[in-house]
Design a protein around this motif. Sequence first.
Motif, mmCIF file in Angstrom:
data_model
loop_
_atom_site.group_PDB
_atom_site.id
_atom_site.type_symbol
_atom_site.label_atom_id
_atom_site.label_comp_id
_atom_site.label_asym_id
_atom_site.label_seq_id
_atom_site.Cartn_x
_atom_site.Cartn_y
_atom_site.Cartn_z
ATOM 1 N N LYS A 12 0.845 -1.191 0.000
ATOM 2 C CA LYS A 12 0.000 0.000 0.000
ATOM 3 C C LYS A 12 0.884 1.246 0.000
ATOM 4 O O LYS A 12 1.834 1.338 0.772
ATOM 5 N N ILE A 13 0.555 2.175 -0.858
ATOM 6 C CA ILE A 13 1.242 3.465 -0.888
ATOM 7 C C ILE A 13 0.352 4.473 -0.190
ATOM 8 O O ILE A 13 -0.810 4.650 -0.564
ATOM 9 N N CYS A 14 0.885 5.119 0.839
ATOM 10 C CA CYS A 14 0.106 6.118 1.544
ATOM 11 C C CYS A 14 0.127 7.443 0.790
ATOM 12 O O CYS A 14 0.924 7.638 -0.133
ATOM 13 N N SER B 178 1.210 10.043 1.992
ATOM 14 C CA SER B 178 2.500 10.650 2.303
ATOM 15 C C SER B 178 3.617 10.121 1.411
ATOM 16 O O SER B 178 4.741 10.593 1.475
ATOM 17 N N GLY B 179 3.314 9.118 0.607
ATOM 18 C CA GLY B 179 4.326 8.598 -0.318
ATOM 19 C C GLY B 179 5.060 7.380 0.196
ATOM 20 O O GLY B 179 5.728 6.689 -0.571
ATOM 21 N N THR B 180 4.933 7.105 1.500
ATOM 22 C CA THR B 180 5.626 5.942 2.053
ATOM 23 C C THR B 180 4.886 4.668 1.649
ATOM 24 O O THR B 180 3.662 4.647 1.535
ATOM 25 N N ARG B 181 5.671 3.615 1.445
ATOM 26 C CA ARG B 181 5.089 2.349 1.037
ATOM 27 C C ARG B 181 5.196 1.344 2.175
ATOM 28 O O ARG B 181 6.180 1.311 2.891
ATOM 29 N N SER B 182 4.178 0.533 2.353
ATOM 30 C CA SER B 182 4.244 -0.593 3.290
ATOM 31 C C SER B 182 3.958 -1.872 2.534
ATOM 32 O O SER B 182 3.035 -1.921 1.717
ATOM 33 N N VAL B 183 4.744 -2.899 2.802
ATOM 34 C CA VAL B 183 4.458 -4.222 2.264
ATOM 35 C C VAL B 183 3.704 -4.998 3.334
ATOM 36 O O VAL B 183 4.201 -5.172 4.442
ATOM 37 N N VAL B 184 2.501 -5.411 3.024
ATOM 38 C CA VAL B 184 1.664 -6.090 4.001
ATOM 39 C C VAL B 184 2.018 -7.564 4.084
ATOM 40 O O VAL B 184 2.007 -8.156 5.153
ATOM 41 N N SER B 185 2.337 -8.163 2.933
ATOM 42 C CA SER B 185 2.577 -9.596 2.945
ATOM 43 C C SER B 185 3.369 -10.040 1.721
ATOM 44 O O SER B 185 3.296 -9.413 0.666
ATOM 45 N N PHE B 186 4.127 -11.107 1.911
ATOM 46 C CA PHE B 186 4.784 -11.778 0.784
ATOM 47 C C PHE B 186 4.118 -13.135 0.575
ATOM 48 O O PHE B 186 3.807 -13.833 1.540
ATOM 49 N N SER C 171 -7.639 -1.353 -0.272
ATOM 50 C CA SER C 171 -7.041 -0.969 -1.552
ATOM 51 C C SER C 171 -5.537 -1.245 -1.586
ATOM 52 O O SER C 171 -4.714 -0.340 -1.722
ATOM 53 N N LEU C 172 -5.211 -2.523 -1.451
ATOM 54 C CA LEU C 172 -3.835 -2.952 -1.585
ATOM 55 C C LEU C 172 -3.522 -3.218 -3.052
ATOM 56 O O LEU C 172 -4.413 -3.510 -3.848
ATOM 57 N N SER C 173 -2.258 -3.124 -3.369
ATOM 58 C CA SER C 173 -1.818 -3.447 -4.717
ATOM 59 C C SER C 173 -1.027 -4.751 -4.681
ATOM 60 O O SER C 173 -0.165 -4.946 -3.822
ATOM 61 N N ILE C 174 -1.343 -5.668 -5.589
ATOM 62 C CA ILE C 174 -0.661 -6.960 -5.651
ATOM 63 C C ILE C 174 0.396 -6.880 -6.745
ATOM 64 O O ILE C 174 0.057 -6.611 -7.908
ATOM 65 N N GLU C 175 1.664 -7.069 -6.383
ATOM 66 C CA GLU C 175 2.748 -6.860 -7.340
ATOM 67 C C GLU C 175 3.753 -8.003 -7.317
ATOM 68 O O GLU C 175 3.868 -8.729 -6.328
ATOM 69 N N ASP D 146 12.088 -3.999 -0.369
ATOM 70 C CA ASP D 146 10.843 -4.721 -0.076
ATOM 71 C C ASP D 146 10.822 -5.214 1.365
ATOM 72 O O ASP D 146 9.812 -5.094 2.060
ATOM 73 N N ILE D 147 11.929 -5.780 1.810
ATOM 74 C CA ILE D 147 11.991 -6.302 3.175
ATOM 75 C C ILE D 147 11.840 -5.179 4.191
ATOM 76 O O ILE D 147 11.099 -5.297 5.165
ATOM 77 N N ALA D 148 12.547 -4.082 3.937
ATOM 78 C CA ALA D 148 12.459 -2.935 4.848
ATOM 79 C C ALA D 148 11.022 -2.439 4.941
ATOM 80 O O ALA D 148 10.518 -2.188 6.042
ATOM 81 N N ASP D 149 10.344 -2.329 3.818
ATOM 82 C CA ASP D 149 8.964 -1.854 3.830
ATOM 83 C C ASP D 149 8.043 -2.854 4.514
ATOM 84 O O ASP D 149 7.019 -2.481 5.086
#
Lengths: 208, 208
Positions: free
Chosen positions: B50-52, B54-62, B77-81, B161-164
Amino acid sequence: MFGDDASLQRTLSALKRGPVRFYRDNVIALDEDVADYLLFVISGVVRSCKICESGTRSVVSFYLPGDLFGWTGPKLSLSIEAATDTAVLFIKRRGLLALASRDVRVANVLLTATTNELARAQEHVLLMSKSAKCRAATFLTDLWVRLGKAKYLDVPMSHQDIADYLGLTIETLSRSITVLERSGLIARIPSQRRLLLQNHFGLRRVMN
Amino acid sequence: MFGDDASLQRTLSALKRGPVRFYRDNVIALDEDVADYLLFVISGVVRSCKICESGTRSVVSFYLPGDLFGWTGPKLSLSIEAATDTAVLFIKRRGLLALASRDVRVANVLLTATTNELARAQEHVLLMSKSAKCRAATFLTDLWVRLGKAKYLDVPMSHQDIADYLGLTIETLSRSITVLERSGLIARIPSQRRLLLQNHFGLRRVMN
DNA sequence: CGCTCATTTGAGGAACTTCAAGGTCAGTGG
DNA sequence: CCACTGACCTTGAAGTTCCTCAAATGAGCG
């Protein structure tokens, strides 16, 4: 079978035990128990939490009246506790599953409950990488929505519970709420526990 | 109906589309799309993020090969990538649900997949209130387990990705991994991306 | 080699925690 | 009615962790 709601009701009644009442901070179940039962909250607030070896506690989730839960795998070993005085229903898991395989309505209720819990857990994850102020604002607003958007928000759980849910210390939580108050976004009327969310637009902005 | 595996297989085949291949960082689906389809990972790593504002990205799951997912409510509204080059199967949600209501095995697969995802989300929540070092150690160990406990851990996704995913900056993640290395808990042989988890007992201790 | 992109390292600053003290409130007993 | 108590919340000052910004190093590729 289950052609009418009445017979469905009767079958459900046979599966449930309770309502059982618990006082604040009582342990309702360890999640080995939850392997056998789902829980339905009648009144009060239930928390699921974990104590680490280091002694720190994390609250994973709060459940409010109307919530049905108990799908958490046993490998997490969460403890289900009363965050306030509560009344809950115990529902035999296997029985309800068997019922769901025969009645689509029941299956849908279970699917919806589980999906909702997953969505909330994911929102919780997202929340944990935000600032303390944002976490507090989001928690209070979400709680207000979940409790039915009443005029005043009577926060039912302790600040310690909230802090452990948000991954903050109780002091940081207190300071964050004070900042929200000083910004005019919320007000404490007349006492600590009763809040008035004054500026929803401003709160939304703080929540990002 | 579905008395034998063969007819079940045929019915499943009719519901799936793919395998579809994606290159790293391609968007596989926005979760409005996921309302219609479940995803099954054939190869590579998929992230939901998810991109907030504020521009920061969070990865919810792998999601790794073998994972079935897509129950996330549309309100997040998550994005699957694609976190790496991947191949995924799209499975019609409604069709699979209909199938599940007639075949208990299918229903169990769905229930297990959802429950697993919930358990992982809850562990993720717990992880987010630990120290950076603990988060890194836990992530690497869990990944090693999920990938089958091979001798070496080839980390498939980028540090960003890991950091997010861990709610850290890429710099803090890098420093944390360096600390784990200097403590002799892990080693990088021979290059960055390939890790050897040397001291599992020590890692467990860091993970708390 | 010389480019680009990803990762690492360093120094300074911001956010959160820790420790310690003070304040508020409801319940209790004099 | 008032002081006392204990639980809970708030506030302050100092310390730690993590972030930010900047630069250096390393890996992959034409």
